[in-house]
Enzyme design. Sequence first.
Site, PDB file in Angstrom:
ATOM      1  N   GLY A  96      46.026  37.493  41.347  1.00 61.75           N
ATOM      2  CA  GLY A  96      45.532  36.674  40.251  1.00 61.75           C
ATOM      3  C   GLY A  96      45.106  37.475  39.044  1.00 61.75           C
ATOM      4  N   GLN A 105      40.883  39.577  31.469  1.00 65.72           N
ATOM      5  CA  GLN A 105      41.494  40.838  31.894  1.00 65.72           C
ATOM      6  C   GLN A 105      42.632  41.288  30.985  1.00 65.72           C
ATOM      7  OE1 GLN A 105      41.723  39.381  36.188  1.00 65.72           O
ATOM      8  NE2 GLN A 105      41.682  41.610  36.391  1.00 65.72           N
ATOM      9  N   CYS A 115      41.303  44.815  42.387  1.00 63.66           N
ATOM     10  CA  CYS A 115      41.391  44.178  41.078  1.00 63.66           C
ATOM     11  C   CYS A 115      42.319  44.971  40.166  1.00 63.66           C
ATOM     12  CB  CYS A 115      39.989  44.107  40.481  1.00 63.66           C
ATOM     13  SG  CYS A 115      39.895  43.283  38.888  1.00 63.66           S
ATOM     14  N   LEU A 116      43.127  44.257  39.406  1.00 65.67           N
ATOM     15  CA  LEU A 116      44.020  44.917  38.443  1.00 65.67           C
ATOM     16  C   LEU A 116      43.237  45.707  37.394  1.00 65.67           C
ATOM     17  CD1 LEU A 116      46.591  42.043  37.831  1.00 65.67           C
ATOM     18  CD2 LEU A 116      47.057  44.238  38.922  1.00 65.67           C
ATOM     19  N   HIS A 172      37.148  35.148  43.199  1.00 66.28           N
ATOM     20  CA  HIS A 172      37.284  36.419  42.493  1.00 66.28           C
ATOM     21  C   HIS A 172      37.565  36.161  41.010  1.00 66.28           C
ATOM     22  CE1 HIS A 172      38.707  40.734  42.262  1.00 66.28           C
ATOM     23  NE2 HIS A 172      39.292  40.213  41.193  1.00 66.28           N
ATOM     24  N   GLU A 173      38.505  35.263  40.731  1.00 66.18           N
ATOM     25  CA  GLU A 173      38.882  34.990  39.342  1.00 66.18           C
ATOM     26  C   GLU A 173      37.794  34.225  38.592  1.00 66.18           C
ATOM     27  OE1 GLU A 173      41.188  36.675  38.073  1.00 66.18           O
ATOM     28  OE2 GLU A 173      42.060  37.325  39.965  1.00 66.18           O
ATOM     29  N   HIS A 211      35.326  36.594  37.280  1.00 68.99           N
ATOM     30  CA  HIS A 211      35.754  37.245  36.035  1.00 68.99           C
ATOM     31  C   HIS A 211      35.358  36.416  34.820  1.00 68.99           C
ATOM     32  CE1 HIS A 211      37.943  40.878  36.967  1.00 68.99           C
ATOM     33  NE2 HIS A 211      38.675  40.260  37.888  1.00 68.99           N
TER      34      HIS A 211
END
Length: 172
Positions: free
Chosen positions: A47, A52, A89-90, A131-132, A135
């Site tokens: 995701g 991000q 995480c990216l 998680h998203e 963010h």
Amino acid sequence: MAERIIVRLGDPILRETSKKVSAITPQVEKILDDMAQTIYAGKGRAGLSAIQIGIPKRLVVMDCGSGLVELINPVLLEKSGEQVGQEACLSIPGVFGIVRRANYVKVQTLNRQGETITIEADDFLARCIQHELDHLEGILFIDHVKELFSAKTGKKVSLQDLHRMLFDRRRR
């Protein structure tokens, strides 16, 4: 569609609270398309939130194995149960941590047509959603962990080591 550059740990935008999308415009749809392109280019990443890619809007795209899910202005309605598992995480490449999350979530969101929909999820999809959504509030998975581990070696990594790893990558 275009792949976007991922903002990395250390950029203050990752700690901002994302703002509501006021209207679903062609620009918002392009951002969603670009975000999807970006996660698929990431080879199996689950995701991505708009923050991000440097856009502080309440937009999320995910593919946790059952196809693309888009969230516009998502609101967590319910959560229950518990699961403990690995997260990465990216925006924080090269490390993972063990995070405790709810096993079930219920989220209200808009779709591209501006319709309000409800998504119920458990297990991995529930983990991805949480998680998203974090963010969108400026919260990173590293805020939930006691220890971080190297994705390459599995050995513990300190926050100081993590910052050094990211800084060294930026200089290359």
